[in-house]
Design a protein around this motif. Structure first.
Motif, short mmCIF file in Angstrom:
data_model
loop_
_atom_site.label_atom_id
_atom_site.label_comp_id
_atom_site.label_asym_id
_atom_site.label_seq_id
_atom_site.Cartn_x
_atom_site.Cartn_y
_atom_site.Cartn_z
N GLY A 72 30.37 -3.14 -20.95
CA GLY A 72 30.85 -4.44 -21.37
C GLY A 72 30.08 -5.57 -20.71
N SER A 73 29.72 -6.57 -21.52
CA SER A 73 29.06 -7.80 -21.04
C SER A 73 29.89 -8.98 -21.54
N GLU B 126 25.95 -8.61 -11.11
CA GLU B 126 25.41 -9.85 -10.58
C GLU B 126 23.91 -9.75 -10.30
N ALA B 127 23.29 -8.64 -10.67
CA ALA B 127 21.87 -8.44 -10.40
C ALA B 127 21.01 -9.36 -11.26
N THR B 128 19.89 -9.77 -10.69
CA THR B 128 18.91 -10.55 -11.42
C THR B 128 17.98 -9.62 -12.19
N VAL B 129 17.73 -9.93 -13.47
CA VAL B 129 16.85 -9.13 -14.32
C VAL B 129 15.82 -10.05 -14.96
N ASP B 130 14.56 -9.78 -14.74
CA ASP B 130 13.48 -10.59 -15.31
C ASP B 130 13.69 -12.08 -15.05
N GLY B 131 14.15 -12.38 -13.84
CA GLY B 131 14.35 -13.76 -13.45
C GLY B 131 15.67 -14.36 -13.86
N ALA B 132 16.49 -13.64 -14.63
CA ALA B 132 17.78 -14.15 -15.08
C ALA B 132 18.88 -13.74 -14.10
N ALA B 133 19.41 -14.69 -13.38
CA ALA B 133 20.44 -14.40 -12.37
C ALA B 133 21.73 -13.92 -13.04
N LYS B 134 22.34 -12.93 -12.46
CA LYS B 134 23.60 -12.35 -12.91
C LYS B 134 23.52 -11.83 -14.36
N ALA B 135 22.33 -11.40 -14.74
CA ALA B 135 22.20 -10.74 -16.04
C ALA B 135 22.85 -9.37 -16.01
N GLY C 246 14.98 -0.23 -26.03
CA GLY C 246 15.99 0.46 -26.81
C GLY C 246 17.37 -0.14 -26.71
N ILE C 247 17.63 -0.96 -25.69
CA ILE C 247 18.92 -1.63 -25.57
C ILE C 247 18.79 -3.01 -26.19
N PRO C 248 19.55 -3.30 -27.24
CA PRO C 248 19.42 -4.60 -27.91
C PRO C 248 19.75 -5.76 -26.98
N GLY C 249 19.22 -6.91 -27.32
CA GLY C 249 19.46 -8.12 -26.57
C GLY C 249 18.39 -8.36 -25.53
N ALA C 250 18.60 -9.38 -24.74
CA ALA C 250 17.66 -9.73 -23.68
C ALA C 250 18.46 -10.20 -22.48
N PRO C 251 17.94 -9.97 -21.27
CA PRO C 251 18.65 -10.45 -20.07
C PRO C 251 18.76 -11.97 -20.09
N GLU C 252 19.98 -12.45 -19.91
CA GLU C 252 20.23 -13.89 -19.84
C GLU C 252 21.09 -14.17 -18.62
N ALA C 253 20.90 -15.32 -18.05
CA ALA C 253 21.67 -15.69 -16.86
C ALA C 253 23.16 -15.66 -17.16
N GLY C 254 23.90 -14.95 -16.33
CA GLY C 254 25.34 -14.93 -16.44
C GLY C 254 25.93 -13.96 -17.43
N ASP C 255 25.13 -13.10 -18.07
CA ASP C 255 25.67 -12.11 -19.02
C ASP C 255 26.65 -11.15 -18.35
N ARG C 256 26.29 -10.72 -17.14
CA ARG C 256 27.10 -9.74 -16.36
C ARG C 256 27.25 -8.43 -17.12
N PHE C 257 26.14 -7.91 -17.59
CA PHE C 257 26.05 -6.58 -18.16
C PHE C 257 26.57 -5.57 -17.13
#
Length: 511
Positions: A119-120, A57-66, A88-99
């Protein structure tokens, strides 16, 4: 507990690839000469156990629950924080991903260093919301992700490892489980409980990833490539919601399974790792409508919500070919006590037969505490066999049972707790109880939901407390022989030991 309180619990429950210095706390782990085999959860090959702690549920680069995952190297050799914003990790932080919603650890390439599975399940793929994604970050002597192997991604698509096509709310990666078969072959299980099978929505499925080649097969309740899978794909079955495995067997939870007209009664299918045309062999199914199984199917029991499994060796046996499977039934009503919850234990034989060996609830003789409405006993499970190559006893095979709805006075509803019981012998003979203020070193408070995060290692039981007052949010490591109310011997807390001070639900998942 009132109906509103029960609803609140249900809602919450439902609800670096590194160049060193990249990511918070990026202290380099000491490089080993080579990755040694045999050390469980050792990402950098130094022979010491490392720990992965998720805050989905942490916020990453402004994306809540990334979501983020903190890795703590054993021996005080540093920490690193991983997210989809890490190089090095593909993708980008997005709201609600729950990485980090789910985690597993295994040696995918058999180089002796452990690899981290993340798992995300709420990852969007292009315009498909909540399709889900699983990423494997490889260990190396210089640290997790610092070797030559790029992150391996498991996602759906005609040209992707999982094949098929992504659909909204497939939730690939909602559950993951990994390990090594008795023949030494690495395996990875990926649950996709929102998968539609044909036109049947949310029937659910899982993927079996086999060997260092990482061959993938898709398995649903309608699959028959290696024999009939227990059950029939039906709407809202959620097959693949929970996973558990040993070197000989694995099990898949179907908490939404309807038994005749009894909806959400739940069920479990179990398999062995023997492959036929790449498919694991189905062995059977478990449900409370079977004569050999205690209890009766009831609406909302959700048998199979949580699973745990350990190797089992009977007295006099010369090899370990059996397993003990624990099944959480958190919606079980005990007489008029609604949603008190229960756990059932089964012995799985090498030939696929099963024996119902134990029923555990808080009314069981000599078990601490008492069953109350809304306890949800069995919502989470963890188990260990500390000596799998000797005859199993109550001292070597133990289980931790999460009771997130447990309350202590009306002032602290849903503070939660953890019951620890032996898996051989009477459950109350050697049981222990810990909860906030009694073993868990945090004062009791409402909605802490202690017991919602559990993880087993050979030496420690990890209890994550991701909710409640900020000062109490931490991951606590207890020895398996802890006395009731005993103190942890290891603690991971935001702001300490190189772990960033920020966090939202630190310790939701631990491996």
């Amino acid at each position: 507990m009132g109906e509103a309180g029960r609803r609140s619990v249900v809602a919450v429950l439902a609800g670096a690839l590194l160049a060193w210095g990249v990511g918070t706390g990026g202290t380099p782990a000491a490089a080993a000469v080579a990755c040694p085999s045999g050390t469980e959860s050792d990402f950098n090959g130094d022979g010491l156990r490392d720990t992965a702690i998720a805050d989905p549920e942490a916020t990453v680069d402004g994306a809540a629950k990334a979501g983020v995952v903190h890795v703590v190297y054993g021996g005080g050799k540093g920490t690193v924080t991983l997210s989809q914003g890490t190089g090095g990790i593909p993708g980008a932080p997005e709201a609600g991903d729950r990485f980090g919603h789910s985690l597993a650890v295994y040696d995918a390439d058999l180089d002796g260093c452990s690899d981290l599975v993340i798992g995300s399940p709420y990852e969007d793929l292009d315009t498909t919301p909540d399709a889900g994604l699983v990423q494997v970050i490889y260990g190396a002597t210089a640290g997790l992700g610092a070797g030559s192997r790029a992150v391996k991604q498991f996602l759906q698509g005609s040209d992707k490892p999982l094949g098929g096509g992504p659909e909204a709310e497939d939730w690939v990666g909602y559950a993951v489980e990994a390990g090594k078969t008795s023949g030494g072959k690495p395996f990875l299980l990926i649950g996709s409980p929102g998968e539609s099978v044909g036109t049947v929505e949310d029937a659910g499925a899982f993927y079996y990833v086999s060997g260092t080649a990482q061959s993938v097969v898709f398995v649903s309740q309608d699959a028959d490539a290696a024999g009939a899978v227990a059950g029939v794909a039906e709407r809202d079955d959620r097959f693949g919601s929970a996973l558990a495995a040993t070197p000989t067997h694995f099990a898949v939870g179907t908490p939404g399974e309807a038994l005749d007209t009894t909806t959400f009664a739940g069920g479990v299918a179990y398999f062995n790792h023997t492959l036929t045309s790449g498919y694991p062999k189905p062995l059977g199914g478990l449900g409370q409508d079977q004569d050999e199984i205690r209890g009766a199917e009831e609406v909302g029991d959700q048998f199979g919500t949580a699973l745990a499994m350990v190797p089992y060796r009977a007295s006099g046996a010369t090899s370990t070919t059996e397993s003990l499977l624990l099944v959480g039934v958190p919606g079980e009503d005990l007489s008029t006590t609604v949603d008190a919850g229960a756990v059932q234990v089964f012995k799985l034989a090498a030939n696929g037969t099963f024996t119902d060996t134990a029923w555990i609830d808080q009314n069981t003789a000599d078990v601490h505490e008492q069953a109350e409405a809304g306890d949800f006993f069995g919502q989470r499970l963890a188990a260990v066999n500390t000596s799998p190559n000797t005859a199993s006893t109550g001292a070597t095979t133990k289980a931790a049972i999460g009771v997130p709805g447990e309350e202590w006075s009306e002032d602290n509803p849903d503070k939660g707790g953890v019951q620890i019981v032996p898996l051989v012998g009477a459950p109350g003979a050697l049981d222990q109880w810990i909860d906030p203020g009694y073993g868990i070193p945090s004062a009791a408070a409402p909605r802490m939901l202690a017991g919602i995060s559990l993880s087993a290692t050979p030496s420690l039981l990890y209890v994550g407390v991701p909710y409640g007052p900020a000062e109490g949010r931490a991951v606590y490591g207890f020895p398996w022989n802890v006395t009731s109310g005993g103190a942890p011997t290891e603690t991971f807390r935001p702001g300490e030991g190189g772990i960033p001070a920020t966090g939202v639900a630190f310790g939701t998942t631990v491996r």
